[in-house]
Design a protein around this motif. Structure first.
Motif, mmCIF file in Angstrom:
data_model
loop_
_atom_site.group_PDB
_atom_site.id
_atom_site.type_symbol
_atom_site.label_atom_id
_atom_site.label_comp_id
_atom_site.label_asym_id
_atom_site.label_seq_id
_atom_site.Cartn_x
_atom_site.Cartn_y
_atom_site.Cartn_z
ATOM 1 N N ARG A 35 -23.032 55.272 -16.306
ATOM 2 C CA ARG A 35 -24.347 55.383 -16.408
ATOM 3 C C ARG A 35 -25.051 54.862 -17.657
ATOM 4 N N GLY A 36 -24.368 54.442 -18.553
ATOM 5 C CA GLY A 36 -24.917 54.252 -19.584
ATOM 6 C C GLY A 36 -25.698 54.922 -20.701
ATOM 7 N N TRP A 37 -25.200 56.266 -20.493
ATOM 8 C CA TRP A 37 -25.844 57.229 -21.465
ATOM 9 C C TRP A 37 -24.977 57.299 -22.939
ATOM 10 N N LEU A 38 -24.159 56.713 -22.930
ATOM 11 C CA LEU A 38 -23.202 56.715 -24.145
ATOM 12 C C LEU A 38 -23.755 55.421 -25.089
ATOM 13 N N ASP A 39 -24.220 54.299 -24.211
ATOM 14 C CA ASP A 39 -24.561 53.323 -24.832
ATOM 15 C C ASP A 39 -25.777 52.646 -24.278
ATOM 16 N N PRO A 40 -27.023 52.778 -24.542
ATOM 17 C CA PRO A 40 -28.036 52.551 -23.747
ATOM 18 C C PRO A 40 -28.334 50.906 -23.542
ATOM 19 N N THR A 41 -27.690 50.329 -24.637
ATOM 20 C CA THR A 41 -27.791 48.869 -24.544
ATOM 21 C C THR A 41 -26.879 47.951 -23.440
ATOM 22 N N ARG A 42 -25.982 48.989 -23.037
ATOM 23 C CA ARG A 42 -24.775 48.336 -22.166
ATOM 24 C C ARG A 42 -25.611 48.048 -20.891
ATOM 25 N N LEU A 43 -24.964 47.045 -20.214
ATOM 26 C CA LEU A 43 -25.115 46.587 -18.724
ATOM 27 C C LEU A 43 -24.750 47.831 -17.987
ATOM 28 N N THR A 44 -25.418 48.335 -16.826
ATOM 29 C CA THR A 44 -24.799 49.426 -16.295
ATOM 30 C C THR A 44 -25.298 49.090 -14.454
ATOM 31 N N PRO A 45 -24.440 49.829 -13.874
ATOM 32 C CA PRO A 45 -24.857 49.626 -12.286
ATOM 33 C C PRO A 45 -26.341 50.050 -12.063
ATOM 34 N N VAL A 46 -26.972 51.126 -12.924
ATOM 35 C CA VAL A 46 -28.289 51.612 -12.886
ATOM 36 C C VAL A 46 -29.240 50.262 -13.062
ATOM 37 N N LYS A 47 -28.758 49.812 -14.092
ATOM 38 C CA LYS A 47 -29.788 48.500 -14.227
ATOM 39 C C LYS A 47 -29.715 47.348 -13.266
ATOM 40 N N ILE A 48 -28.627 47.119 -12.910
ATOM 41 C CA ILE A 48 -28.456 46.235 -11.993
ATOM 42 C C ILE A 48 -29.214 46.519 -10.714
ATOM 43 N N VAL A 49 -29.093 47.874 -10.192
ATOM 44 C CA VAL A 49 -29.785 48.287 -9.042
ATOM 45 C C VAL A 49 -31.221 48.512 -9.241
ATOM 46 N N ASP A 50 -31.619 49.053 -10.370
ATOM 47 C CA ASP A 50 -32.906 48.671 -10.691
ATOM 48 C C ASP A 50 -33.801 47.485 -10.381
ATOM 49 N N THR A 51 -32.996 46.456 -11.077
ATOM 50 C CA THR A 51 -33.443 45.131 -10.941
ATOM 51 C C THR A 51 -33.468 44.665 -9.605
ATOM 52 N N LEU A 52 -32.428 44.818 -8.797
ATOM 53 C CA LEU A 52 -32.531 44.489 -7.430
ATOM 54 C C LEU A 52 -33.858 45.261 -6.662
ATOM 55 N N GLN A 53 -34.013 46.314 -7.038
ATOM 56 C CA GLN A 53 -35.062 47.077 -6.395
ATOM 57 C C GLN A 53 -36.511 46.396 -6.987
ATOM 58 N N ALA A 54 -36.497 46.148 -8.193
ATOM 59 C CA ALA A 54 -37.665 45.481 -8.561
ATOM 60 C C ALA A 54 -37.997 44.179 -7.789
ATOM 61 N N THR A 55 -37.049 43.469 -7.398
ATOM 62 C CA THR A 55 -37.128 42.162 -6.955
ATOM 63 C C THR A 55 -37.340 42.284 -5.270
ATOM 64 N N GLY A 56 -36.766 43.191 -5.036
ATOM 65 C CA GLY A 56 -36.813 43.167 -3.464
ATOM 66 C C GLY A 56 -38.208 44.237 -2.965
ATOM 67 N N GLY A 57 -38.568 44.978 -3.965
ATOM 68 C CA GLY A 57 -39.824 46.021 -3.469
ATOM 69 C C GLY A 57 -39.054 47.282 -3.226
ATOM 70 N N ASP A 58 -39.989 48.142 -2.886
ATOM 71 C CA ASP A 58 -39.583 49.809 -2.803
ATOM 72 C C ASP A 58 -39.591 49.987 -1.287
ATOM 73 N N HIS A 59 -38.415 50.126 -0.832
ATOM 74 C CA HIS A 59 -38.123 50.471 0.556
ATOM 75 C C HIS A 59 -37.155 51.569 0.825
ATOM 76 N N PRO A 60 -37.689 53.010 0.585
ATOM 77 C CA PRO A 60 -36.787 54.037 0.635
ATOM 78 C C PRO A 60 -35.735 54.245 1.826
ATOM 79 N N GLY A 61 -34.384 54.364 1.951
ATOM 80 C CA GLY A 61 -33.809 54.574 2.609
ATOM 81 C C GLY A 61 -32.856 53.273 3.178
ATOM 82 N N TYR A 62 -33.152 52.343 2.530
ATOM 83 C CA TYR A 62 -32.362 50.979 2.525
ATOM 84 C C TYR A 62 -31.636 50.552 1.566
ATOM 85 N N ARG A 63 -30.823 49.641 1.779
ATOM 86 C CA ARG A 63 -29.865 49.187 0.919
ATOM 87 C C ARG A 63 -30.436 48.300 -0.242
ATOM 88 N N ARG A 64 -30.258 48.500 -1.393
ATOM 89 C CA ARG A 64 -31.218 47.763 -2.448
ATOM 90 C C ARG A 64 -30.710 46.283 -2.318
#
Length: 354
Positions: A35-64
């Protein structure tokens, strides 16, 4: 005054507790690391999915990613040609049930079908022994980049500019200029056009895996499915959702078939970089036929709750050292938890209160 050791029963209890607690502690540390809690600068799945969501828009219930799609079901009929190369039951002669999903890349479930030239096909094979093989394939010959960081950088470059609502061309040009490995993908995309049917596409796995034989022999492979005897579709579809309509109409008339092909690497071929294609003269075997006979809307279909994690594999298939594979697995898991949580919250809100 000296302390006495605990009674034997207490010592055994403490030892048993330690055996239980240690794996839990390690699991917690691993989870925090991912999750990146031990190293906030590390690339994590959360950062990747957050960026996918920011690119595709907010669509709850759908794949990112691959948010727009349609479920399909059918089976794989193995011809036994790979039984010597892999001990996976799916390659023994016979039939294995399949649940699949055709989709478009991107996080917008309402995107028009002609907005991108890439089509995707994900499959889950379920063997009689319960083991599964999950794979995601795309209608392109190579992946744009070969590392997780480069993939994240490409997502960042594609984020909409707040001023225009569209990606910044300068940011995208800068990304491609700094990543020469994208040349093969760019050469393909220059001539690629959105097809009018999922049924006419060839879908490539892109990442390399290893087939493992009963004697332990390992051989690197890439796979693809190639359509059989499909009537060409019109040059362009009509409306925003023509792909789902087309596949439903075709399946209503009868099953659709693809040949599953396995290409074997030669020594020295890149097996850890999906941005590099293998020479066309590599040995290829036909493993059998993928048959799809039914399409169902994704919101209610059997593919809805499947996480098409490419690292879910039966004995006889193993991942390569391609860094994109574990990254995809972790990002898919994060996306899955988000969308299922959103669906559950929506259902809870709709339930009548006593």
């Amino acid at each position: 005054m000296t302390s006495r050791p605990p009674p034997l029963g207490t010592a055994a209890t403490l030892a048993r507790f330690a055996l239980i607690a240690l794996p839990v502690l390690l699991l917690g540390i691993t989870f925090a690391y991912v999750r990146g809690w031990l190293d906030p600068t590390r690339l994590t799945p959360v950062k990747i999915v957050d960026t996918l969501q920011a690119t595709g828009g907010d669509h709850p219930g759908y794949r990112r990613n691959h948010a727009k799609g349609v479920c399909v079901t059918g089976w794989f009929e193995s011809n036994g040609q790979l039984a010597q190369a892999s001990k996976a039951e799916v390659f023994a002669p016979g039939r294995t049930p399949v649940v699949g999903r055709f989709a478009l890349p991107g996080g917008n479930p309402y995107a028009p079908d002609n907005s991108v030239p890439i089509r995707s096909l994900a499959l889950r094979f379920t063997q009689a022994d319960g083991q599964q093989w999950r794979t995601g394939m795309n209608s392109m010959p190579v992946f744009p980049v070969g590392t997780t960081q480069a993939f994240f950088d490409s997502l960042q470059a594609s984020r909409p500019d707040p001023a225009t609502g569209k990606p910044n061309p300068a940011a995208q040009q800068a990304f491609f200029a700094s990543h020469p490995e994208t040349a093969a993908f760019l050469a393909w995309v220059k001539t690629a056009k959105p097809s009018a049917s999922f049924a006419t596409e060839r879908y490539d796995g892109l990442n390399a895996f290893y087939l493992v034989a009963a004697d332990g022999t390992r051989q690197a492979v890439r796979w693809r499915v190639v359509p059989e005897g499909v009537t060409p579709a019109p040059s362009a579809g009509e409306g925003a959702d023509y792909l789902a309509q087309d596949i439903e109409q075709r399946l209503a008339a009868g099953p659709l078939r693809w040949t599953l092909q396995m290409t074997f690497a030669n020594p020295g071929d890149p097996v850890d970089d999906a941005s590099k294609a293998w020479p066309v003269d590599r040995r290829t075997l036909e493993a059998g036929t993928l048959v799809l006979d039914r399409a169902v809307a994704q919101n209610d279909g059997p593919c809805r709750d499947i996480n098409y994690d490419p690292t879910v594999l039966p004995q006889g298939i193993e991942i390569s050292g391609d860094p994109l594979l574990p990254a995809r697995s972790a990002a898919y898991a994060d996306s899955y938890l988000r969308r299922t949580g959103e669906v559950n919250s929506l259902h809870a809100a709709q339930e009548p209160r006593p």
